[in-house]
Design an enzyme around this catalytic site. Structure first.
Site, PDB file in Angstrom:
ATOM      1  N   LYS A  79      10.243  -2.890 -13.170  1.00  0.00           N
ATOM      2  CA  LYS A  79       9.395  -1.726 -12.889  1.00  0.00           C
ATOM      3  C   LYS A  79      10.045  -0.490 -13.485  1.00  0.00           C
ATOM      4  O   LYS A  79      11.256  -0.281 -13.336  1.00  0.00           O
ATOM      5  CB  LYS A  79       9.235  -1.568 -11.374  1.00  0.00           C
ATOM      6  CG  LYS A  79       8.314  -0.423 -10.955  1.00  0.00           C
ATOM      7  CD  LYS A  79       8.224  -0.334  -9.437  1.00  0.00           C
ATOM      8  CE  LYS A  79       7.272   0.749  -8.969  1.00  0.00           C
ATOM      9  NZ  LYS A  79       7.221   0.852  -7.497  1.00  0.00           N
ATOM     10  N   SER A 154       2.680   0.576  -5.588  1.00  0.00           N
ATOM     11  CA  SER A 154       2.840   1.145  -6.908  1.00  0.00           C
ATOM     12  C   SER A 154       3.422   0.189  -7.939  1.00  0.00           C
ATOM     13  O   SER A 154       3.351   0.482  -9.134  1.00  0.00           O
ATOM     14  CB  SER A 154       3.734   2.384  -6.821  1.00  0.00           C
ATOM     15  OG  SER A 154       5.015   2.024  -6.339  1.00  0.00           O
ATOM     16  N   SER A 178       5.053  -0.881  -1.660  1.00  0.00           N
ATOM     17  CA  SER A 178       4.803  -1.048  -3.093  1.00  0.00           C
ATOM     18  C   SER A 178       5.278  -2.339  -3.738  1.00  0.00           C
ATOM     19  O   SER A 178       4.970  -2.569  -4.906  1.00  0.00           O
ATOM     20  CB  SER A 178       5.412   0.120  -3.860  1.00  0.00           C
ATOM     21  OG  SER A 178       4.562   1.221  -3.773  1.00  0.00           O
TER      22      SER A 178
HETATM   23  N1  GLN Z   1       1.296   3.468  -1.246  1.00  0.00           N
HETATM   24  C1  GLN Z   1       2.444   4.128  -0.697  1.00  0.00           C
HETATM   25  C2  GLN Z   1       2.532   5.541  -1.239  1.00  0.00           C
HETATM   26  O1  GLN Z   1       1.693   5.881  -1.991  1.00  0.00           O
HETATM   27  C3  GLN Z   1       3.677   3.344  -0.977  1.00  0.00           C
HETATM   28  C4  GLN Z   1       4.324   3.627  -2.272  1.00  0.00           C
HETATM   29  C5  GLN Z   1       5.599   2.878  -2.445  1.00  0.00           C
HETATM   30  O2  GLN Z   1       5.950   2.000  -1.667  1.00  0.00           O
HETATM   31  N2  GLN Z   1       6.351   3.263  -3.450  1.00  0.00           N
HETATM   32  O3  GLN Z   1       3.409   6.266  -0.929  1.00  0.00           O
END
Ligand code: GLN
Length: 479
Positions: A79, A154, A178
């Site tokens: 990532k 994400s 994420s």
């Molecule tokens: N969807 C969550 C956010 O937007 C989690 C994001 C993540 O875990 N990096 O913050």
């Protein structure tokens, strides 16, 4: 060779037994990426020079008759929130669009030291802020199961690459879900380790008390192998824990009979899609039939998890992202009239809308006069959420829940409604706030053939138990 079904062991064995070479295997993956990724959008940057260098090293080991390391010759994706020496690292943001780091993230360095071939950097929501991968500054990622749908976020690129056979395994990051949520949307395995289990050195920070690095994989065993590779104390991250790392792979084979599995009604309430509910309930019955005892537990404060998360995470983000000022990293606005104008314009032009929203929310929550009402209050609720888990884990060895209230939604469906997007994180943010480990594994499909994810949560530093339960379930349901 069927790249879609390779696992770490089958890829490594093929190289070790000279059925292919690490170089040829990496080339095959690059061919596949070239052919298939235009429809998916999983990769942002390919690191072919670096990959071929490592592959050459692995091939020389084979030629010398030496033993291959545990990931020897295995093509992986990273990532793009983890920095890679000499390879562009963007965090999905225009502000870091041309950033070439001088050092490697510890987790990446450990993967490579174990023989992994880093194919490239995977697309993600900008600074890992999002649940659909639509917040990438470059392009969205499409779900390989249905390209009209999001892959989750994400770590959408990581999940999609693994699901589409464009990497054997990938590293992702999880701050509020994420790793687990995209794993669930794409039908793969995603493991978030305990906070502190894996070094965050070289992970571009979103919310430092919530950020975790972990694997996305096609099998639970592969997730266990990757965790074994990247876990453990790192002097470069003072929050990495000095706790012995078990042999997660050996632990997989221990029986699960007699384990107590908790089920919390707070995770089966309003908003849960009926097909997801049915699939998770069926999975719970499967665990019962495998000899687990199903025990009701209560996680009373769950309804406060979303507001708590979106205060703590945005507060930390507003502080972490202050460093992107046009001076030290990445993008700098042209033709600024004065220093303050340069800061303002660089940030205005460099950050996307969601990142700006988070910086504003976080700055507000931390500002004088509001700090006690928002940030301090959120920290107190975070403690209550953690205590809920501590109490539950006195009675049970693991807790199972849905990973996400729905299967993958359509691109564009929630993008203009940030609150709806935030609310969908309901089942994942709690584990990040409490610092406990969680895994998502596939547990069926909707009538539209969209994957459904089962989440298994465990005690601090007890990844071994959740991996074991996940492995037993996977083996028992393998078709
Ligand atoms: N969807 C969550 C956010 O937007 C989690 C994001 C993540 O875990 N990096 O913050």
């Amino acid at each position: 060779m069927d790249l879609d079904s390779l696992t770490i062991d089958s890829a490594r064995t093929a190289v070790a037994e000279r059925k292919t070479t690490a170089t040829a295997l990496a080339e095959a993956f690059y061919d596949k990426i070239q052919k298939d990724d235009p429809q998916i959008g999983a990769y942002l940057i390919l690191s072919k020079n670096r990959a071929m260098e490592t592959a050459g090293r692995i091939d020389r080991l084979v030629a010398q008759g030496a033993d291959l390391p545990p990931l020897g010759g295995v093509p992986v994706g990273i990532k793009d929130v983890m920095v890679t020496r000499g390879v562009r690292s963007t965090a999905g943001s225009k502000i870091l669009g041309n950033y070439i780091p001088p050092y490697d993230c510890t987790a990446v360095a450990r993967m490579e030291a174990a023989g992994a071939i880093v194919l490239g950097k995977l697309n993600c929501d900008e600074f890992a802020m999002g649940s659909s991968n639509e917040n990438s500054a470059f392009h969205p990622v499409r779900n390989p199961r249905d390209t009209s749908r999001v892959p989750g976020g994400s770590s959408g690129g990581s999940a999609a690459a693994v699901a589409a056979g464009m990497a054997v395994v990938a590293l992702g990051s999880d701050t509020g879900g994420s790793i687990r949520q995209p794993a669930s949307f794409c039908g793969v395995v995603g493991l978030m380790p305990t906070y502190g289990r894996v070094s965050r050195y070289g992970l571009i920070a979103f919310a430092s008390s919530l950020d975790h690095i972990g694997p996305l994989a096609r099998t639970v065993k592969d997730a266990a192998i990757v965790l074994r590779t990247i876990a453990g104390r790192d002097p470069m991250d003072s929050t990495s824990a000095d706790v012995p790392v078990p042999d997660y792979v050996a632990e997989l084979e221990k029986p699960i009979r007699g384990l107590k599995i908790g089920v919390a009604k707070e995770y089966f309430g309003e908003g849960l899609d009926s097909e997801v509910r049915n699939a998770v309930e069926t999975a719970i019955e499967k665990l019962r039939s495998l000899g687990c005892e199903i025990v009701p537990v209560s996680l009373l404060h769950t309804e406060y998890a979303i507001p708590t998360y979106y205060i703590v995470a945005t507060a930390e983000a507003s502080s972490n992202l202050a460093r992107f000022d046009g001076v030290r990293y990445g993008y700098r606005a042209r033709n600024a009239r004065a220093l303050s104008d340069m800061y303002r314009r660089s940030r205005d032009e460099g950050f996307g809308a969601e990142v700006k929203r988070r910086i504003m929310l976080g700055t507000y929550a931390l500002s004088a006069g509001y700090y006690d009402a928002y940030y301090l209050k959120a920290q107190k609720v975070r403690t209550l959420l953690t205590r809920d888990f501590d109490e539950a884990f006195k009675k049970v060895d693991a807790i199972v829940t849905p990973t996400s209230p729905t299967a993958a939604f359509k691109l564009g469906e929630k993008v203009n409604d940030p609150l709806a997007m935030y609310l969908a994180d309901i089942y994942t943010v709690t584990a990040d706030l409490a610092g406990i480990p969680g895994i998502s594994i596939p547990c069926g499909e909707t009538h539209e053939k969209l994957p459904i994810g089962l989440q298994i949560l465990g005690r601090h530093f007890d990844e071994a138990t959740i991996l074991r339960v996940a492995h037993a379930y996977e083996q028992a349901t393998a078709s």
